[in-house]
Design a protein around this motif. Sequence first.
Motif, mmCIF file in Angstrom:
data_model
loop_
_atom_site.group_PDB
_atom_site.id
_atom_site.type_symbol
_atom_site.label_atom_id
_atom_site.label_comp_id
_atom_site.label_asym_id
_atom_site.label_seq_id
_atom_site.Cartn_x
_atom_site.Cartn_y
_atom_site.Cartn_z
ATOM 1 N N ARG A 346 0.655 -1.384 -0.087
ATOM 2 C CA ARG A 346 0.298 0.119 -0.284
ATOM 3 C C ARG A 346 0.968 1.307 -0.063
ATOM 4 N NH1 ARG A 346 -2.869 1.284 4.021
ATOM 5 N NH2 ARG A 346 -1.783 -0.622 5.455
ATOM 6 N N LEU A 347 1.747 1.082 0.843
ATOM 7 C CA LEU A 347 2.639 2.492 0.914
ATOM 8 C C LEU A 347 3.497 2.475 -0.644
ATOM 9 C CD1 LEU A 347 4.795 3.844 2.092
ATOM 10 C CD2 LEU A 347 6.190 2.258 2.966
ATOM 11 N N HIS A 348 3.557 1.791 -1.666
ATOM 12 C CA HIS A 348 4.532 1.893 -2.189
ATOM 13 C C HIS A 348 2.875 2.331 -3.498
ATOM 14 C CE1 HIS A 348 8.457 0.723 -2.452
ATOM 15 N NE2 HIS A 348 7.905 0.365 -1.469
ATOM 16 N N GLN A 349 2.200 2.119 -3.891
ATOM 17 C CA GLN A 349 0.597 2.198 -4.509
ATOM 18 C C GLN A 349 0.418 3.494 -3.781
ATOM 19 O OE1 GLN A 349 -2.534 -0.146 -4.315
ATOM 20 N NE2 GLN A 349 -1.347 -2.192 -4.219
ATOM 21 N N ALA A 350 0.738 4.278 -2.327
ATOM 22 C CA ALA A 350 0.925 5.919 -2.319
ATOM 23 C C ALA A 350 1.731 6.381 -2.925
ATOM 24 C CB ALA A 350 0.460 5.987 -1.076
ATOM 25 N N ALA A 351 2.695 5.435 -2.552
ATOM 26 C CA ALA A 351 3.958 6.899 -3.026
ATOM 27 C C ALA A 351 3.386 7.344 -4.977
ATOM 28 C CB ALA A 351 5.615 5.790 -3.027
ATOM 29 N N SER A 352 3.691 6.308 -5.787
ATOM 30 C CA SER A 352 3.791 6.253 -7.219
ATOM 31 C C SER A 352 2.831 7.724 -7.032
ATOM 32 C CB SER A 352 2.038 5.510 -7.512
ATOM 33 O OG SER A 352 1.316 5.548 -6.856
ATOM 34 N N GLY A 355 6.888 12.496 -7.235
ATOM 35 C CA GLY A 355 7.987 12.116 -7.934
ATOM 36 C C GLY A 355 9.191 10.888 -7.701
ATOM 37 N N LEU A 356 9.124 10.801 -9.083
ATOM 38 C CA LEU A 356 10.155 9.890 -9.077
ATOM 39 C C LEU A 356 11.356 9.661 -7.793
ATOM 40 C CD1 LEU A 356 10.794 9.955 -12.685
ATOM 41 C CD2 LEU A 356 9.767 7.388 -12.147
ATOM 42 N N GLU A 357 11.700 10.989 -7.364
ATOM 43 C CA GLU A 357 13.231 10.959 -6.335
ATOM 44 C C GLU A 357 11.975 10.095 -5.224
ATOM 45 O OE1 GLU A 357 16.323 12.448 -6.529
ATOM 46 O OE2 GLU A 357 16.051 12.952 -8.185
ATOM 47 N N ALA A 358 10.919 10.100 -4.986
ATOM 48 C CA ALA A 358 10.846 10.002 -3.954
ATOM 49 C C ALA A 358 9.823 8.604 -3.807
ATOM 50 C CB ALA A 358 9.249 10.216 -3.430
ATOM 51 N N GLN A 359 9.787 8.224 -5.452
ATOM 52 C CA GLN A 359 9.218 6.368 -5.368
ATOM 53 C C GLN A 359 10.593 5.833 -5.112
ATOM 54 O OE1 GLN A 359 7.270 5.974 -8.965
ATOM 55 N NE2 GLN A 359 6.432 7.890 -9.003
ATOM 56 N N GLU A 360 11.567 6.516 -5.790
ATOM 57 C CA GLU A 360 13.485 5.392 -5.941
ATOM 58 C C GLU A 360 13.498 5.495 -4.157
ATOM 59 O OE1 GLU A 360 13.834 3.699 -8.157
ATOM 60 O OE2 GLU A 360 11.708 4.119 -8.722
ATOM 61 N N CYS A 361 13.311 6.593 -4.044
ATOM 62 C CA CYS A 361 13.439 6.800 -2.346
ATOM 63 C C CYS A 361 13.141 6.281 -1.147
ATOM 64 C CB CYS A 361 13.412 8.032 -1.749
ATOM 65 S SG CYS A 361 14.609 8.573 0.011
#
Lengths: 566, 204
Positions: A346-352, A355-361
């Motif tokens: 769920r966290l990764h779905q929310a992170a989508s 921005g890309l920097e935040a997603q990869e971080c």
Amino acid sequence: MDDLKQNAPSPLSGHMRPPEMVMQLDRMGASFPTRLSFLRTLIRRLHQDKSSVSRHLWDMDANGYGRAVYTITIGRHDYSLVCFAHHLDPEDRTDRVIAEKWDATFTLYDGIPTTADLDRLQANVPLQEAGRVGPRELVLSRANKSVRLFEDVVATLAAGQQPDLQKLFDTGYLMRTTAVYGNGKFGLADRAALADRDGLTGAFQVEMLTVWLIRGFTHDLADHVARARAPDTAVTLSAPSKRALGIGNSTGLGMAPFVIAHPALVHAWVSARESALALVRALPAASRAEIAAFDAALRKARDHVAVWVVPDPLQMDRINQLQGDLTALAALLKTGFLSGPNPWDRLHQAASAYGLEAQECIAALTLEPYGDLIDELADGMQAGVPERLDGAMTVGTLRALIKTMYQWALKIDFRLPSATHQFWYVSEEKAEPRLGVRTEEPGGDLELPLDVARQVQRLMLVLRDRDRDEPVALLLAARPDLRHIVERVQMSLRYPFGEVQGNLICETCRPIDLLRFKLAFFGASRFDPKSDRWTRITLCQGAPLHDEIATADPDGWAFYAPMATG
Amino acid sequence: MTAPSLNEVARQVTGAAQGLGWPTGISRDVGAAAAWLCGAAGVDGVQNAMDALTGARNRPELRRGDNGRWHLRGPTTLTLPSALDLALTGETTVIVEQPDSPMLAFGLCGWAAQQTGRIVVMEGAVTARIYGGKIDGPPHLVPGADLTLFAAGPAKTRPAPRISRAFPDPTAWAAAQHAAAQMRVPATAASRERGAGPVGIDAD
């Protein structure tokens, strides 16, 4: 077609991010180091082994010019960093790869060198590419001082004080390497020589060991010069000061073609990282301890990002957005978000939404609490002998493979001048990869084969006119010029994460994305792009020191920020 | 100079092949074969490769013989990769007619055996058995003869890591360096201005 898909790696319960997502250049250019990065792996290994570093030789004059040897034992083998420190006229100090003189030069020696070895090395190592080393030498490197900081640190120590921690962190290093060569270059030992060396068989482990040892040398050099300058008042760098000083690195275009030239290896790196992420995302729940570990990692990351300041406006914009996204994430987590079911997915779905920097971080942070679950994946982040192409595959199957794995390449319109605006070549000076503009610079006829998408389209055109049942072996007997791209396309089936899904010769291609991708796997931080073709970074900042590697937390230095972590 | 590493041999010969105009995939196979000859067979792979790379480069002829076997004729640099492609499909014996470089043929077979872990059997121009890249005694060469090639396998063991050095003929090594340099381009001021690296003196 279904057969092809069945051969591809099976997604981990649907949690595996696909190659068409993670191998996009812009996402690769937002990569962060993870606990599977090569430096992290090395430091953990040294810690588990209770390794110790001894300074075998320190023969320096009052100015800090001379030679030194540091030795470490790993898996019953001794390895020695041999250091030569030189006087360097200011006008000779450049990070360019064509430089011929440096403040310090190094080699990692297999064993403990004799005086005769040292004399041989002294005649060659300072010359770097112009010298010759041999099968006992594993790595060749050089570094230049960060002059302002080195002098400031020496002066402060000589006055009996510790340097300002913030200042140390801001620059991040006393020296920065401008090349770290391995695997047989300039006469070095081939990588195969390390195949049975327990502890150093992983990707770039000898190179990372060299960098970590060099960092300790830079600390000792500053202490030595300060003591020589003011024997009565000088103090040595404190442990917190040393930890704030990593080792810098300047990296340019030379690193980029590596990512294209080694699809099996790149696949091994990315699939390990993505498998780790998928394993964590598949967890049905998180314990309190795991949530606390993630919270701590996020706090450190926010502190780290808050002091990550670079002159490049584009990167600074991205850092600012990252800061905002991490703040939003922290607010979300305060709601007990991670206490529910399937928290990481769920966290990764929310992170989508970020921005890309935040997603990869966030992807990197998610791995931090789960060393027991994922760290063994690092053992698979290497590749063996390259596989041979399959001559029995039919033309029809090859066509289907292209349609499945290279849709992204088939969509590019190479009739547009912008699609072929740039070309990669090898420079006369030191035989380094470079990038030119096709209409403005000579050398397009000597282009390196990094135009994978264009080659795939050309191959597809040829395949359309061939019998679908013809084996590839017969096709290549008639068209040996297609051998390279056929082999590459076939590899995509086994190594789907090995192909960068972008046009590397188009006008908008930013090589810096490839550099950051590779450097993140090394474990680099403080990414500081100086153009879209070269960058400075920091390695080992916050990492355990030579004399504390056996006792310090080997993973506590991720997202290092000294003002917050002490 | 210090004896080059096997990686240097592979890179140098690959670059030389490209500089001499051979296709990329062929160049890489020849470079790897040269390194295999040096490391696994103790043979000067550089000289053998350079001899072949600077020799004939006519398009290979491929035909099916009366006995159903594939026959290839042409430069070793092109015929052997194709012969191995066919042989390694496991269905056929391949005949390479009078290979112009039996030793490079041996190297290409050795590298292919190492890549695939298969047993490659050579008879005629070269007689040798290669078990997953490990050779069973030195090859016997009969220049001018045809080469019969087939693949079995897989080999039971993988070869030990190659850790030896190469000792190439200095003239051949220099020729390889010269040929590889044909692929290099002078870096331009424009490239520098676009930010290929630091400009001027670094004194930060």
